[in-house]
Design a protein around this motif. Structure first.
Motif, PDB file in Angstrom:
ATOM      1  N   LYS A 177       0.821  -1.222   0.000  1.00 17.38           N
ATOM      2  CA  LYS A 177       0.000   0.000   0.000  1.00 17.38           C
ATOM      3  C   LYS A 177       0.851   1.266   0.000  1.00 17.38           C
ATOM      4  O   LYS A 177       0.577   2.186  -0.774  1.00 17.38           O
ATOM      5  CB  LYS A 177      -0.964  -0.021   1.198  1.00 17.38           C
ATOM      6  CG  LYS A 177      -1.876   1.176   1.296  1.00 17.38           C
ATOM      7  CD  LYS A 177      -2.951   1.184   0.246  1.00 17.38           C
ATOM      8  CE  LYS A 177      -3.957   2.277   0.510  1.00 17.38           C
ATOM      9  NZ  LYS A 177      -4.655   2.703  -0.686  1.00 17.38           N
ATOM     10  N   PRO A 178       1.906   1.364   0.825  1.00 19.70           N
ATOM     11  CA  PRO A 178       2.755   2.558   0.744  1.00 19.70           C
ATOM     12  C   PRO A 178       3.416   2.730  -0.634  1.00 19.70           C
ATOM     13  O   PRO A 178       3.556   3.860  -1.113  1.00 19.70           O
ATOM     14  CB  PRO A 178       3.806   2.328   1.835  1.00 19.70           C
ATOM     15  CG  PRO A 178       3.135   1.440   2.818  1.00 19.70           C
ATOM     16  CD  PRO A 178       2.251   0.540   1.993  1.00 19.70           C
ATOM     17  N   ILE A 179       3.806   1.622  -1.264  1.00 16.26           N
ATOM     18  CA  ILE A 179       4.384   1.708  -2.609  1.00 16.26           C
ATOM     19  C   ILE A 179       3.324   2.215  -3.582  1.00 16.26           C
ATOM     20  O   ILE A 179       3.574   3.096  -4.409  1.00 16.26           O
ATOM     21  CB  ILE A 179       4.945   0.346  -3.063  1.00 16.26           C
ATOM     22  CG1 ILE A 179       6.055  -0.135  -2.143  1.00 16.26           C
ATOM     23  CG2 ILE A 179       5.449   0.427  -4.510  1.00 16.26           C
ATOM     24  CD1 ILE A 179       6.455  -1.601  -2.344  1.00 16.26           C
TER      25      ILE A 179
ATOM     26  N   ASN B  13       0.761   4.043  -2.915  1.00 16.44           N
ATOM     27  CA  ASN B  13       0.513   5.469  -2.640  1.00 16.44           C
ATOM     28  C   ASN B  13       1.522   6.365  -3.367  1.00 16.44           C
ATOM     29  O   ASN B  13       1.175   7.460  -3.814  1.00 16.44           O
ATOM     30  CB  ASN B  13       0.544   5.743  -1.139  1.00 16.44           C
ATOM     31  CG  ASN B  13      -0.667   5.171  -0.423  1.00 16.44           C
ATOM     32  OD1 ASN B  13      -1.684   4.856  -1.038  1.00 16.44           O
ATOM     33  ND2 ASN B  13      -0.543   4.990   0.881  1.00 16.44           N
ATOM     34  N   VAL B  14       2.773   5.917  -3.494  1.00 17.37           N
ATOM     35  CA  VAL B  14       3.788   6.682  -4.233  1.00 17.37           C
ATOM     36  C   VAL B  14       3.380   6.770  -5.707  1.00 17.37           C
ATOM     37  O   VAL B  14       3.491   7.832  -6.328  1.00 17.37           O
ATOM     38  CB  VAL B  14       5.189   6.041  -4.073  1.00 17.37           C
ATOM     39  CG1 VAL B  14       6.197   6.686  -5.017  1.00 17.37           C
ATOM     40  CG2 VAL B  14       5.657   6.164  -2.624  1.00 17.37           C
TER      41      VAL B  14
ATOM     42  N   LYS C  68       0.378   9.239  -5.844  1.00 15.35           N
ATOM     43  CA  LYS C  68       0.789  10.616  -5.544  1.00 15.35           C
ATOM     44  C   LYS C  68       1.497  11.268  -6.730  1.00 15.35           C
ATOM     45  O   LYS C  68       1.371  12.465  -6.956  1.00 15.35           O
ATOM     46  CB  LYS C  68       1.702  10.629  -4.319  1.00 15.35           C
ATOM     47  CG  LYS C  68       2.183  11.999  -3.926  1.00 15.35           C
ATOM     48  CD  LYS C  68       3.130  11.930  -2.743  1.00 15.35           C
ATOM     49  CE  LYS C  68       3.710  13.307  -2.485  1.00 15.35           C
ATOM     50  NZ  LYS C  68       4.928  13.273  -1.743  1.00 15.35           N
TER      51      LYS C  68
ATOM     52  N   ALA D 195       6.777   0.873   7.026  1.00 20.68           N
ATOM     53  CA  ALA D 195       6.015   1.559   5.967  1.00 20.68           C
ATOM     54  C   ALA D 195       6.815   2.725   5.399  1.00 20.68           C
ATOM     55  O   ALA D 195       6.837   2.930   4.180  1.00 20.68           O
ATOM     56  CB  ALA D 195       4.666   2.044   6.508  1.00 20.68           C
ATOM     57  N   ARG D 196       7.499   3.468   6.270  1.00 22.48           N
ATOM     58  CA  ARG D 196       8.332   4.581   5.793  1.00 22.48           C
ATOM     59  C   ARG D 196       9.500   4.083   4.942  1.00 22.48           C
ATOM     60  O   ARG D 196       9.886   4.729   3.975  1.00 22.48           O
ATOM     61  CB  ARG D 196       8.828   5.433   6.973  1.00 22.48           C
ATOM     62  CG  ARG D 196       7.726   6.327   7.543  1.00 22.48           C
ATOM     63  CD  ARG D 196       8.265   7.340   8.550  1.00 22.48           C
ATOM     64  NE  ARG D 196       8.753   6.740   9.790  1.00 22.48           N
ATOM     65  CZ  ARG D 196       7.985   6.346  10.803  1.00 22.48           C
ATOM     66  NH1 ARG D 196       6.675   6.489  10.721  1.00 22.48           N
ATOM     67  NH2 ARG D 196       8.515   5.817  11.889  1.00 22.48           N
TER      68      ARG D 196
ATOM     69  N   TYR E 114       9.550   1.375   2.978  1.00 21.73           N
ATOM     70  CA  TYR E 114       9.019   1.028   1.653  1.00 21.73           C
ATOM     71  C   TYR E 114       8.637   2.291   0.876  1.00 21.73           C
ATOM     72  O   TYR E 114       8.901   2.390  -0.317  1.00 21.73           O
ATOM     73  CB  TYR E 114       7.829   0.063   1.773  1.00 21.73           C
ATOM     74  CG  TYR E 114       8.269  -1.363   1.985  1.00 21.73           C
ATOM     75  CD1 TYR E 114       8.732  -2.124   0.915  1.00 21.73           C
ATOM     76  CD2 TYR E 114       8.242  -1.948   3.238  1.00 21.73           C
ATOM     77  CE1 TYR E 114       9.150  -3.439   1.096  1.00 21.73           C
ATOM     78  CE2 TYR E 114       8.654  -3.256   3.432  1.00 21.73           C
ATOM     79  CZ  TYR E 114       9.115  -3.996   2.362  1.00 21.73           C
ATOM     80  OH  TYR E 114       9.537  -5.291   2.532  1.00 21.73           O
ATOM     81  N   THR E 115       8.042   3.255   1.566  1.00 17.00           N
ATOM     82  CA  THR E 115       7.681   4.522   0.913  1.00 17.00           C
ATOM     83  C   THR E 115       8.920   5.236   0.410  1.00 17.00           C
ATOM     84  O   THR E 115       8.970   5.690  -0.736  1.00 17.00           O
ATOM     85  CB  THR E 115       6.908   5.435   1.890  1.00 17.00           C
ATOM     86  OG1 THR E 115       5.705   4.780   2.281  1.00 17.00           O
ATOM     87  CG2 THR E 115       6.572   6.778   1.253  1.00 17.00           C
ATOM     88  N   SER E 116       9.935   5.339   1.242  1.00 12.45           N
ATOM     89  CA  SER E 116      11.121   6.084   0.832  1.00 12.45           C
ATOM     90  C   SER E 116      11.881   5.362  -0.272  1.00 12.45           C
ATOM     91  O   SER E 116      12.435   6.009  -1.164  1.00 12.45           O
ATOM     92  CB  SER E 116      12.004   6.391   2.039  1.00 12.45           C
ATOM     93  OG  SER E 116      13.016   5.473   2.221  1.00 12.45           O
TER      94      SER E 116
ATOM     95  N   ALA F 257       9.754   6.126  -3.390  1.00 12.37           N
ATOM     96  CA  ALA F 257       9.834   7.554  -3.725  1.00 12.37           C
ATOM     97  C   ALA F 257      11.197   7.900  -4.310  1.00 12.37           C
ATOM     98  O   ALA F 257      11.295   8.711  -5.236  1.00 12.37           O
ATOM     99  CB  ALA F 257       9.548   8.405  -2.488  1.00 12.37           C
TER     100      ALA F 257
END
Length: 186
Positions: free
Chosen positions: A76-78, A80-81, A84, A109-110, A112-114, A117
């Motif tokens: 989900k975090p991936i 969201n990138v 976005k 989660a941060r 995977y997001t970073s 991103a």
């Protein structure tokens, strides 16, 4: 919407608390290409191969997979990138080699997001242009002017038909080109 320019594959690695996160992304234009990408770049010896994808412009489908990570901390975090950044026809795969230190849900989660991103920041993208098919009809004595305009504006001529005193061209054009064509014909 944007997609990765050409068929280039991007990959980069970050390390967080001894865990290695390898992020790989490429353009995928169908479910078959998605499956092939995941088959080619998922690493079997890794603890997790988490990913998100989005395909299509008019009819859009997408999804994500946490591959054993706690629910909502990876795929989900991936995804969201991807959302976005208004991307489509893309898959982002983050492979994690566990380093022995549990990160906890928030930091995981941060991470995977970073990772996602960062690769989006470093990849080259192009805007997807919606191509429209149209036919134009005009007097044959205007053919030189019409062809010059079409060539100058990089408008693709698919087919040309010649009748008694008129021509019919089938074209591929993007939205703003259609307005210019209509103006020329009037």
């Amino acid at each position: 919407m944007k997609t990765i320019k050409s068929k280039k594959v991007y990959s980069e690695t970050i390390e967080i608390k001894k865990s290695k996160f390898i992020c790989t992304t490429a353009q995928v234009n169908s479910k078959e290409e998605l499956d092939q990408f995941l088959s080619d770049f998922s690493l079997n010896d890794a603890r997790h191969n988490c990913y998100a994808y989005k395909i299509g412009t008019k009819v859009v489908f997408g999804g994500y997979n946490d591959d054993g990570e706690p629910k909502g901390t990876a795929g989900k975090p991936i995804f969201n990138v991807i959302e976005k950044n208004d991307l489509t026809n893309i898959c982002i795969l983050v492979t994690r080699y566990f380093g022995g230190v549990k990160l906890g849900a928030g930091p995981l989660a941060r991470a995977y997001t970073s990772s996602a991103a960062s690769i989006v920041k470093n990849a080259e993208f192009e805007t997807i242009k919606e191509i429209n098919n149209l036919s134009i009809s005009f007097k044959i004595n205007n053919i030189k002017e019409i062809e010059t305009f079409l060539n100058k504006n990089n408008i693709e001529i698919i087919n040309k038909k010649f009748e008694e005193s008129k021509c019919v061209f089938d074209l591929n054009a993007i939205k703003n080109q259609i307005e210019d064509i209509m103006h020329l014909l009037n």
